[in-house]
Design a protein around this motif. Structure first.
Motif, PDB file in Angstrom:
ATOM      1  N   LEU A  80       5.269  -4.453  -7.564  1.00 47.78           N
ATOM      2  CA  LEU A  80       4.638  -3.225  -8.044  1.00 47.78           C
ATOM      3  C   LEU A  80       3.819  -3.629  -9.260  1.00 47.78           C
ATOM      4  N   GLY A  81       2.628  -4.141  -9.004  1.00 46.60           N
ATOM      5  CA  GLY A  81       1.853  -4.731 -10.085  1.00 46.60           C
ATOM      6  C   GLY A  81       2.543  -6.001 -10.548  1.00 46.60           C
ATOM      7  N   GLU A  82       2.966  -6.034 -11.806  1.00 48.22           N
ATOM      8  CA  GLU A  82       3.659  -7.203 -12.344  1.00 48.22           C
ATOM      9  C   GLU A  82       5.181  -7.091 -12.204  1.00 48.22           C
ATOM     10  N   LEU A  83       5.648  -5.963 -11.680  1.00 50.21           N
ATOM     11  CA  LEU A  83       7.077  -5.732 -11.549  1.00 50.21           C
ATOM     12  C   LEU A  83       7.568  -6.177 -10.176  1.00 50.21           C
ATOM     13  N   PHE A  84       8.657  -6.959 -10.150  1.00 50.96           N
ATOM     14  CA  PHE A  84       9.232  -7.442  -8.904  1.00 50.96           C
ATOM     15  C   PHE A  84      10.506  -6.659  -8.592  1.00 50.96           C
ATOM     16  N   ILE A  85      10.573  -6.104  -7.381  1.00 47.44           N
ATOM     17  CA  ILE A  85      11.707  -5.281  -6.972  1.00 47.44           C
ATOM     18  C   ILE A  85      12.335  -5.856  -5.701  1.00 47.44           C
TER      19      ILE A  85
ATOM     20  N   LEU B 280      15.423  -0.851 -14.379  1.00 49.66           N
ATOM     21  CA  LEU B 280      15.470  -0.610 -15.818  1.00 49.66           C
ATOM     22  C   LEU B 280      14.115  -0.926 -16.452  1.00 49.66           C
ATOM     23  N   ALA B 281      13.135  -1.215 -15.582  1.00 44.33           N
ATOM     24  CA  ALA B 281      11.791  -1.558 -16.059  1.00 44.33           C
ATOM     25  C   ALA B 281      10.763  -0.809 -15.233  1.00 44.33           C
ATOM     26  N   LEU B 282       9.566  -0.711 -15.760  1.00 47.96           N
ATOM     27  CA  LEU B 282       8.465  -0.061 -15.051  1.00 47.96           C
ATOM     28  C   LEU B 282       7.184  -0.840 -15.292  1.00 47.96           C
ATOM     29  N   ASN B 283       6.214  -0.601 -14.421  1.00 52.90           N
ATOM     30  CA  ASN B 283       4.931  -1.280 -14.532  1.00 52.90           C
ATOM     31  C   ASN B 283       3.859  -0.288 -14.951  1.00 52.90           C
ATOM     32  N   LEU B 284       3.257  -0.546 -16.117  1.00 54.47           N
ATOM     33  CA  LEU B 284       2.129   0.266 -16.574  1.00 54.47           C
ATOM     34  C   LEU B 284       0.883  -0.338 -15.944  1.00 54.47           C
ATOM     35  N   ASP B 285       0.325   0.341 -14.942  1.00 49.30           N
ATOM     36  CA  ASP B 285      -0.774  -0.243 -14.175  1.00 49.30           C
ATOM     37  C   ASP B 285      -2.138   0.083 -14.774  1.00 49.30           C
ATOM     38  N   GLU B 286      -3.181  -0.283 -14.034  1.00 44.99           N
ATOM     39  CA  GLU B 286      -4.552  -0.124 -14.530  1.00 44.99           C
ATOM     40  C   GLU B 286      -4.944   1.343 -14.703  1.00 44.99           C
ATOM     41  N   SER B 287      -4.197   2.238 -14.057  1.00 44.63           N
ATOM     42  CA  SER B 287      -4.498   3.668 -14.222  1.00 44.63           C
ATOM     43  C   SER B 287      -4.026   4.186 -15.575  1.00 44.63           C
TER      44      SER B 287
ATOM     45  N   GLY C 188       0.798  -1.219   0.000  1.00 42.80           N
ATOM     46  CA  GLY C 188       0.000   0.000   0.000  1.00 42.80           C
ATOM     47  C   GLY C 188       0.828   1.265   0.000  1.00 42.80           C
ATOM     48  N   LYS C 189       2.137   1.129   0.289  1.00 42.53           N
ATOM     49  CA  LYS C 189       3.027   2.291   0.285  1.00 42.53           C
ATOM     50  C   LYS C 189       3.569   2.526  -1.131  1.00 42.53           C
ATOM     51  N   THR C 190       4.023   3.739  -1.379  1.00 40.07           N
ATOM     52  CA  THR C 190       4.655   4.076  -2.654  1.00 40.07           C
ATOM     53  C   THR C 190       6.162   4.067  -2.465  1.00 40.07           C
ATOM     54  N   VAL C 191       6.853   3.326  -3.317  1.00 45.88           N
ATOM     55  CA  VAL C 191       8.302   3.205  -3.189  1.00 45.88           C
ATOM     56  C   VAL C 191       8.989   3.681  -4.463  1.00 45.88           C
TER      57      VAL C 191
ATOM     58  N   THR D  79      12.214   3.616 -10.973  1.00 46.52           N
ATOM     59  CA  THR D  79      10.769   3.730 -11.147  1.00 46.52           C
ATOM     60  C   THR D  79      10.111   3.974  -9.804  1.00 46.52           C
ATOM     61  N   LYS D  80       8.868   4.368  -9.855  1.00 42.37           N
ATOM     62  CA  LYS D  80       8.121   4.685  -8.644  1.00 42.37           C
ATOM     63  C   LYS D  80       6.727   4.097  -8.775  1.00 42.37           C
ATOM     64  N   GLY D  81       6.266   3.441  -7.726  1.00 42.51           N
ATOM     65  CA  GLY D  81       4.939   2.840  -7.808  1.00 42.51           C
ATOM     66  C   GLY D  81       4.444   2.326  -6.474  1.00 42.51           C
ATOM     67  N   LYS D  82       3.199   1.902  -6.463  1.00 40.73           N
ATOM     68  CA  LYS D  82       2.549   1.406  -5.262  1.00 40.73           C
ATOM     69  C   LYS D  82       2.817  -0.086  -5.083  1.00 40.73           C
TER      70      LYS D  82
END
Length: 233
Positions: free
Chosen positions: A212-217, A108-115, A100-103, A194-197
């Motif tokens: 972060l969605g489908e992205l693993f960090i 080198l990758a990002l997650n394009l989420d439902e928004s 639930g936090k934003t990190v 990248t930055k995401g929830k």
């Protein structure tokens, strides 16, 4: 289906290994539980030894010590596995608070989420003449190029999820590359992330990772954590 593997008799004793269950020391059973088998092995060994050259007492004692040592090694390994499993469980519980936090993370990758958006973080080691941010799909194709800031320091830009033709791209993982050059055409040193929830936490072969969605960090790639801002504010 249960399968068995056999070996040639050793001192007149047959060996049978059943994959469907544990046997003897290989199955980490204690000496007490396999004592009957041990006595059979001992008896057969004594029966088959050369009467003119019997086993010396110190050699016999050595075999007993090796047998017990092997058992203790297996038991020790099992206890270590239990401790590691317990430790991983405790670590997993400790990072649940990330959900639930934003990190912000090095990536080198990002997650394009439902928004339909994805946030890119990057830093320039010096001022640049031009800064391009290339969004790359799973096939290695550049779907669009964004214009970035040229001042040295940290910057943030949001990709709207559209390609160069203005078409909305599907949700998922995309690569991105920040290319900054100075007035001489030389590449300016950059770092990117990248930055995401955080939507979940998993253990990948003992390594804790944030989703972060489908992205693993991995945890060691996280550079900052903050409360997620309400979309309405």
């Amino acid at each position: 289906m249960e399968t068995t593997a056999t070996r040639d008799p050793v001192n007149g004793v047959n060996y049978v290994d059943t994959s469907g269950g544990s046997t003897g020391i290989a199955g980490a059973q204690s000496l007490a539980e396999t004592f009957d088998n041990f006595l059979v092995l001992l008896t057969e060994q004594l029966k088959n030894q050369d009467p003119l050259s019997p086993m010396e007492s110190n050699e016999f004692t050595s075999q007993l010590v090796e047998f017990t040592g092997a058992e203790q090694a297996v038991l020790t390994n099992n206890k270590l596995d239990s401790l590691i499993s317990l430790q991983n469980g405790n670590q997993l519980n400790s990072v649940v608070s990330y959900i639930g936090k934003t990190v912000t993370a090095n990536s080198l990758a990002l997650n394009l989420d439902e928004s339909g958006e994805a946030t890119i973080k990057y830093s320039l080691g010096a001022n640049s003449e031009t800064t391009e941010i290339r969004i790359i799909d799973a096939d290695g194709n550049t779907v669009t190029t964004l214009d970035g800031e040229t001042d040295g320091g940290s910057h943030e830009i949001v990709w709207d999820g559209k390609n160069a033709a203005g078409e909305e791209m599907k949700e998922g993982i995309y690569g991105f590359l920040v290319v900054a050059k100075d007035a001489n055409g030389d590449v300016v040193k950059t770092t990117q992330g990248t930055k995401g929830k955080v939507t979940g936490v998993e253990s990948d072969n003992g390594t804790l990772v944030l989703k972060l969605g489908e992205l693993f960090i991995p945890l060691d790639q996280i550079s900052s954590v903050e409360e997620t801002k309400d979309a309405t504010t």
